[in-house]
Design an enzyme around this catalytic site. Structure first.
Site, PDB file in Angstrom:
ATOM      1  N   CYS A 123     -22.773  10.755  23.850  1.00  0.00           N
ATOM      2  CA  CYS A 123     -22.391  12.180  23.794  1.00  0.00           C
ATOM      3  C   CYS A 123     -21.028  12.449  24.426  1.00  0.00           C
ATOM      4  CB  CYS A 123     -23.457  13.035  24.465  1.00  0.00           C
ATOM      5  SG  CYS A 123     -25.114  12.693  23.851  1.00  0.00           S
ATOM      6  N   HIS A 259     -20.393  19.602  25.504  1.00  0.00           N
ATOM      7  CA  HIS A 259     -21.339  18.908  24.621  1.00  0.00           C
ATOM      8  C   HIS A 259     -22.599  19.761  24.504  1.00  0.00           C
ATOM      9  CE1 HIS A 259     -24.264  16.265  23.050  1.00  0.00           C
ATOM     10  NE2 HIS A 259     -24.835  16.002  24.207  1.00  0.00           N
ATOM     11  N   ASN A 290     -28.745  18.920  18.968  1.00  0.00           N
ATOM     12  CA  ASN A 290     -27.854  18.065  19.749  1.00  0.00           C
ATOM     13  C   ASN A 290     -27.386  16.929  18.840  1.00  0.00           C
ATOM     14  OD1 ASN A 290     -26.913  15.879  21.314  1.00  0.00           O
ATOM     15  ND2 ASN A 290     -28.148  16.455  23.080  1.00  0.00           N
TER      16      ASN A 290
END
Ligand code: COA
Length: 334
Positions: A123, A259, A290
């Protein structure tokens, strides 16, 4: 006779010239996720902020999605494909250890003179890529770089895992970075904490999968509370260091684009950083889930396209996740 080597000479500064993104067509609701786990739409919304997410089609790959996002960013930038010196593809879900997804993407968009490299920083990968692209351009190794964040996490999630199945999703975002006559990418603050490698990992390696007779295909496994605690306690410090390194005050920011890990983490970061109340904050996770390395450019493109944030404004970016790896920088928006 000693050889005299001509050194590389780069641009004084670099900037993000354009962003593009790709969202797969299929919308996956919380109700569909709950067909496989004992959960509810209400619980998922409250604990993660996710209302729905997108999954790629079975035959739609990391390379397909990365190509779509990169081609859009490239066309918006006006840079010719042949001028791209490097393609950096941040991802952890391309299902071949070799060759890199970046090489095929370079071929498909006609970047015939580009180096091609995948970045496996989960990420944090997109922000790692922005930092590396800045230094490639200022160091003179490339004039233009495409940084892509792309994931097909639906291939690597166990739909029956209550701790992670509702979080992860698919998508791609990309930026074209090139030379600038003014500073537009601040210093990158990055690092990792391998002592916490088990906080987000795979249930087993592909070698173990082969050796144990093909039972239990490797899937993502996450210690949710450990990741939550780490992100909320450590990432505000990293964000403040990125602001200080860039010489930018919180009040100078036009956007906060973290993020998209979890809406509660975004809320906790905003609170810990004491962000100005009216500062636009990326909340793309609600309808995108996500998407790991893809989440920051996906959110950036959505916010710019919707007119929520201004071109040329300063945005604080921060990526964090498996590793546990992190990277942050302040950039001027394309
Ligand atoms: N649906 C419904 N209930 C669930 C559930 C689910 N999917 N998963 C866990 N629960 C229940 C547990 O059974 C437990 O119930 P109990 O209190 O009756 O025993 C309760 O919820 C708490 O379980 P826990 O595992 O401690 O959940 P949590 O509060 O830590 O929430 C996360 C789980 C994943 C939402 C949370 O840890 C989180 O957001 N972590 C960060 C994850 C993240 O952002 N990852 C991305 C990093 S890149």
């Amino acid at each position: 006779m000693t050889a005299v080597i001509t050194p590389t000479t780069g641009a004084k500064y670099a900037k993000i010239m354009a962003v593009g993104s790709y969202r797969p067509e299929r919308i996956v609701t919380n109700a569909e996720i709950c067909e496989h786990i004992d959960s509810s739409d209400e619980w998922i919304r409250e604990r993660s902020g996710i209302i729905e997410r997108r999954y790629a089609a079975p035959d739609e790959s990391v390379v397909d999605m990365g190509t779509a996002a990169a081609a859009l960013a490239l066309s918006r930038s006006g840079v010719a494909p042949s001028e791209i010196g490097m393609i950096l593809t941040a991802n952890v879900t391309h299902p071949y250890p070799t060759p890199a997804a970046a090489a095929e993407i370079a071929y498909r968009i006609g970047a015939i003179n580009a180096g091609a490299l995948d970045i496996a920083a989960a990420c944090a990968g997109f922000c790692y890529g922005v930092g590396i692209a800045n230094d490639l351009i200022c160091g003179g190794t490339a004039k233009y770089v495409i940084v892509i964040g792309v994931e097909k996490l639906s291939d690597w999630v166990n739909p029956s895992d209550r701790g992670s199945a509702f979080i992860f999703a698919d998508g791609a975002g990309a930026v074209v970075i090139g030379p600038s006559d003014h500073p537009a990418i601040g210093p990158t603050i990055w690092g990792s904490d391998g002592a916490q490698k088990d906080a987000i990992t795979m249930t087993q390696s592909l070698i173990d999968y082969r050796n144990n007779g093909g039972e239990m295909f490797p899937a993502l496994a996450m210690q949710g509370q450990q990741v939550f605690r780490w992100a909320v306690s450590e990432m505000p410090k990293v964000a403040m260091r990125a602001l200080a390194a860039a010489g930018v005050e919180l009040t100078d920011l036009a956007a906060f684009i973290p993020h998209q890990a979890n809406m509660r983490i975004t809320d906790a970061l905003a609170k810990a950083l004491k962000l100005p109340a009216n500062l636009p904050i990326a909340r793309d996770i609600a309808y995108t889930g996500n998407t790991s390395a893809a989440s920051i450019p996906l959110a950036m493109d959505r916010m710019l396209t919707a007119g929520e944030i201004p071109s040329g404004g300063a945005a604080l970016l921060i990526g964090f996740g498996a590793g546990l790896a992190y990277a942050a920088q302040v950039v001027l928006l394309p």
